[in-house]
Design an enzyme around this catalytic site. Structure first.
Site, mmCIF file in Angstrom:
data_model
loop_
_atom_site.group_PDB
_atom_site.id
_atom_site.type_symbol
_atom_site.label_atom_id
_atom_site.label_comp_id
_atom_site.label_asym_id
_atom_site.label_seq_id
_atom_site.Cartn_x
_atom_site.Cartn_y
_atom_site.Cartn_z
ATOM 1 N N ALA A 47 17.523 -29.632 4.695
ATOM 2 C CA ALA A 47 16.453 -28.709 4.286
ATOM 3 C C ALA A 47 16.097 -27.665 5.336
ATOM 4 O O ALA A 47 15.370 -26.715 5.036
ATOM 5 C CB ALA A 47 15.203 -29.498 3.911
ATOM 6 N N LEU B 276 21.479 -22.564 3.850
ATOM 7 C CA LEU B 276 21.547 -22.554 2.385
ATOM 8 C C LEU B 276 20.186 -22.816 1.767
ATOM 9 O O LEU B 276 19.785 -22.127 0.820
ATOM 10 C CB LEU B 276 22.558 -23.604 1.907
ATOM 11 C CG LEU B 276 22.650 -23.779 0.391
ATOM 12 C CD1 LEU B 276 23.194 -22.518 -0.266
ATOM 13 C CD2 LEU B 276 23.524 -24.986 0.029
ATOM 14 N N LYS C 192 17.222 -22.273 3.027
ATOM 15 C CA LYS C 192 16.290 -21.167 3.264
ATOM 16 C C LYS C 192 16.665 -19.916 2.474
ATOM 17 O O LYS C 192 15.801 -19.219 1.949
ATOM 18 C CB LYS C 192 16.247 -20.848 4.757
ATOM 19 C CG LYS C 192 15.628 -21.949 5.605
ATOM 20 C CD LYS C 192 15.738 -21.628 7.089
ATOM 21 C CE LYS C 192 15.184 -22.756 7.951
ATOM 22 N NZ LYS C 192 15.363 -22.500 9.404
ATOM 23 N N ASP D 69 17.978 -39.496 9.727
ATOM 24 C CA ASP D 69 19.379 -39.496 10.136
ATOM 25 C C ASP D 69 20.141 -40.056 8.939
ATOM 26 O O ASP D 69 19.967 -41.220 8.570
ATOM 27 C CB ASP D 69 19.571 -40.382 11.371
ATOM 28 C CG ASP D 69 21.023 -40.522 11.786
ATOM 29 O OD1 ASP D 69 21.909 -40.031 11.042
ATOM 30 O OD2 ASP D 69 21.288 -41.131 12.839
ATOM 31 N N VAL D 70 20.985 -39.230 8.295
ATOM 32 C CA VAL D 70 21.595 -39.643 7.031
ATOM 33 C C VAL D 70 22.596 -40.779 7.204
ATOM 34 O O VAL D 70 23.050 -41.365 6.214
ATOM 35 C CB VAL D 70 22.276 -38.446 6.323
ATOM 36 C CG1 VAL D 70 21.241 -37.404 5.945
ATOM 37 C CG2 VAL D 70 23.389 -37.868 7.174
ATOM 38 N N ASP E 128 29.435 -24.628 -8.254
ATOM 39 C CA ASP E 128 30.237 -23.445 -7.937
ATOM 40 C C ASP E 128 29.365 -22.260 -8.324
ATOM 41 O O ASP E 128 29.196 -21.976 -9.514
ATOM 42 C CB ASP E 128 31.544 -23.454 -8.732
ATOM 43 C CG ASP E 128 32.442 -22.260 -8.416
ATOM 44 O OD1 ASP E 128 31.917 -21.213 -7.983
ATOM 45 O OD2 ASP E 128 33.673 -22.367 -8.599
ATOM 46 N N HIS E 129 28.800 -21.593 -7.327
ATOM 47 C CA HIS E 129 27.768 -20.603 -7.651
ATOM 48 C C HIS E 129 28.315 -19.441 -8.483
ATOM 49 O O HIS E 129 27.544 -18.754 -9.160
ATOM 50 C CB HIS E 129 27.081 -20.088 -6.374
ATOM 51 C CG HIS E 129 27.931 -19.226 -5.510
ATOM 52 N ND1 HIS E 129 28.732 -19.739 -4.524
ATOM 53 C CD2 HIS E 129 28.093 -17.883 -5.470
ATOM 54 C CE1 HIS E 129 29.362 -18.757 -3.909
ATOM 55 N NE2 HIS E 129 28.997 -17.621 -4.468
ATOM 56 N N GLU F 255 34.978 -8.538 -0.170
ATOM 57 C CA GLU F 255 33.776 -8.482 0.651
ATOM 58 C C GLU F 255 33.974 -7.476 1.765
ATOM 59 O O GLU F 255 35.083 -7.326 2.289
ATOM 60 C CB GLU F 255 33.486 -9.851 1.279
ATOM 61 C CG GLU F 255 33.163 -10.958 0.317
ATOM 62 C CD GLU F 255 32.853 -12.255 1.058
ATOM 63 O OE1 GLU F 255 31.776 -12.320 1.691
ATOM 64 O OE2 GLU F 255 33.684 -13.162 1.034
ATOM 65 N N ASP G 226 38.639 -21.398 0.458
ATOM 66 C CA ASP G 226 37.247 -20.975 0.322
ATOM 67 C C ASP G 226 36.980 -20.281 -1.009
ATOM 68 O O ASP G 226 35.884 -20.379 -1.555
ATOM 69 C CB ASP G 226 36.870 -20.037 1.480
ATOM 70 C CG ASP G 226 35.387 -19.727 1.514
ATOM 71 O OD1 ASP G 226 34.579 -20.673 1.470
ATOM 72 O OD2 ASP G 226 35.036 -18.530 1.591
ATOM 73 N N HIS H 251 36.385 -20.614 -7.002
ATOM 74 C CA HIS H 251 35.838 -19.473 -7.739
ATOM 75 C C HIS H 251 36.889 -18.746 -8.578
ATOM 76 O O HIS H 251 36.676 -18.478 -9.766
ATOM 77 C CB HIS H 251 35.204 -18.466 -6.779
ATOM 78 C CG HIS H 251 34.207 -19.052 -5.839
ATOM 79 N ND1 HIS H 251 33.328 -20.042 -6.204
ATOM 80 C CD2 HIS H 251 33.939 -18.792 -4.523
ATOM 81 C CE1 HIS H 251 32.560 -20.366 -5.175
ATOM 82 N NE2 HIS H 251 32.926 -19.624 -4.148
#
Length: 496
Positions: free
Chosen positions: A14, A18, A20, A86-87, A178-179, A217, A236, A241
């Protein structure tokens, strides 16, 4: 089903970028749009010590660009809580369980929980196992887990991760995000096809000569050099995508618009992708790496000079490919894809080029004007249909015209972003625009052959394209061999 779902959203990572940049602003937009009831809470999980008030101030700062006035932002932020953890430590999850049980009662969320893993992928499996062992997934309500890419780094690692997650969550509880699938015009591909007879009847190898998908990009790797060195453009962008857009463009009409039926048709497309041997890869794929150049009125450095990048790196920052789908609808139609960093323009678009008439009386041999359907994914969202009409002079030459629709031109600020749509879908239990394991596994198997071939051949001449260009010359040659060229936004051939 309520359009204002009750739930606790738990965000692991958090305090990261990503959360924020995307997650907090997206949740705030949902709150402003009344898509979240007052019966919700968000728990931020991360290392370090932070009070709830400090965490809420961080959330408020993340919304600065979209907040006009502060009328409701404090009410929104009051739903946020911070849990240091701590995960890898089970005791941390026991403390999280105590907090969630308390918030369930306070906000009447009925045990509904979304776990968002906005962390490094090596922790995904560990987090899921600790969630189960601590009883966090055993509630009276629903439990769902959202997993960011990369989902593995090849098929073997992806399967290991999927098996690990599968011991905790069933497939219908796993939301692989997958945005690109949350973008307005990517979701519109199925509408354009299946709600318009003028297109669907022509959507085959009888009428389409080729399809081009470009995602370019202007930015370089910025501060992601360490991550990019282990991925490159192939892993990537292409594995997820780009192949997802190919699947949506090429799939058969589903029986209905449910998740299972749409994903079933997408899987059929991915299975029909023509496989390549390692020896054939260079005939169908082009890789590139940007050097220094001039972009957006400034000089920029090459990839090998970026922070946390090997000065002799052979990592690809550009990929172009010719894909073939061996089925009845698409046999013989090449689908060209290209994606890269530090390119001339920031743009994601799909160009469907239709075949010319057998006898076009108005053909301009020097300046061809085929019919094109251009789907603009970003930054502008919309579509353009390129047609031909008579010139005003009365000459027999035709004049290209454009019919244009823009879905976000009037109000870009209030256009829902991909993460906003996808978060809301998950809260509603709609996984249509998330990727199924079958899609992920087939994509990895397809891409693994290219990765293996490139890893064996380290003798590449990088950099091979200037920053501010549209990629290496070999990308243009890939199409030229078939008598085609890349189309630019302005309906002209693009030049490297």
């Amino acid at each position: 089903m309520s359009t204002q779902p009750k739930a606790i959203v738990v965000i692991f990572g958090a305090t990261g970028d990503l959360a924020k940049r995307k997650l907090f602003p997206s949740l705030y937009k949902l709150y402003k749009a009344n898509k979240l009831s007052d019966d919700f809470a968000v728990v931020g999980v991360a290392r370090g010590d932070m009070s709830n008030d400090d965490f809420r101030q961080s959330v408020i700062r993340s919304t600065d660009k979209i907040v006009k006035g502060r009328k409701d932002i404090n009410d929104f932020a009051s739903h946020f809580y911070f849990q240091a953890a701590d995960v890898t430590d089970k005791e941390s999850f026991d403390k999280l369980q105590t907090l969630l049980h308390k918030l369930d009662g306070e906000y009447q969320t009925e045990g509904n929980r979304m776990f968002y893993l906005a962390m490094a992928p090596e922790f995904f499996g560990t987090i899921c196992e600790n969630l189960k062992s601590s009883g966090l997934t055993s509630t009276e309500g629903w439990s769902r887990v959202v997993i960011e890419k990369p989902f593995g780094h090849d098929y073997v690692s992806a399967k290991e991760l999927n098996d690990q997650i599968g011991r905790v969550f069933t497939e219908d509880q796993v939301y692989r995000i997958d945005h690109y699938l949350g973008k307005e015009m990517v979701q519109n591909i199925t509408v354009i096809r299946f709600a318009n007879a003028i297109f669907e009847e022509l959507w085959n190898n009888q009428y389409i000569s080729n399809i081009q998908i470009t995602s370019s990009e202007t930015l370089g790797v910025e501060d992601r050099g360490r991550y990019y060195e282990s991925s490159g453009a192939l892993l990537d962008m292409v594995q997820n995508h780009m192949l997802q857009m190919v699947a949506l463009l090429a799939m058969e009409p589903p029986i209905n618009l449910t998740r299972d039926e749409i994903q079933s048709e997408k899987v059929k497309v991915l299975r029909a992708l023509r496989p390549f041997t390692e020896e054939e890869v260079d005939d169908y794929f082009v890789r590139g790496q940007y050097g220094n150049g001039y972009i957006e009125d400034r000089d920029v450095i090459g990839y090998r000079e970026e922070s946390n990048v090997d000065p002799n790196s052979t990592t690809d920052t550009f990929v172009a490919a010719k894909l073939m789908i061996d089925n009845y609808r698409w046999a013989g139609v090449p689908i060209y894809i290209r994606t890269g960093k530090r390119m001339k323009e920031k743009s994601t678009k799909i160009v469907i080029q239709f075949k010319d008439l057998p006898m076009n009386l108005y053909r301009d041999k020097n300046h061809p004007h085929p019919n094109l359907l251009v789907i603009h994914i970003q930054p502008d969202e919309g579509m353009t249909l390129h047609l031909n009409a008579q010139q005003r002079t009365g000459k027999e030459d035709s004049l290209p015209i454009q019919l244009h629709y823009c879905s976000n031109c009037d109000d870009k600020m209030n256009t829902p972003e991909a993460y906003e749509r996808l978060l809301y879908d998950c809260l509603l239990g709609d996984a249509t625009h998330y990727t199924h394991w079958d899609e992920v596994s087939i994509s990895w198997k397809f891409v693994d052959t290219i990765s293996k071939a490139w890893n064996k051949n380290k003798e590449v001449h990088f950099p091979n394209y200037e920053s501010g260009s549209m990629g290496p010359a070999a990308s243009d040659e890939l199409l030229a061999r078939d008598g085609f060229f890349w189309w630019s936004v302005a309906n002209r051939p693009s030049n490297s």
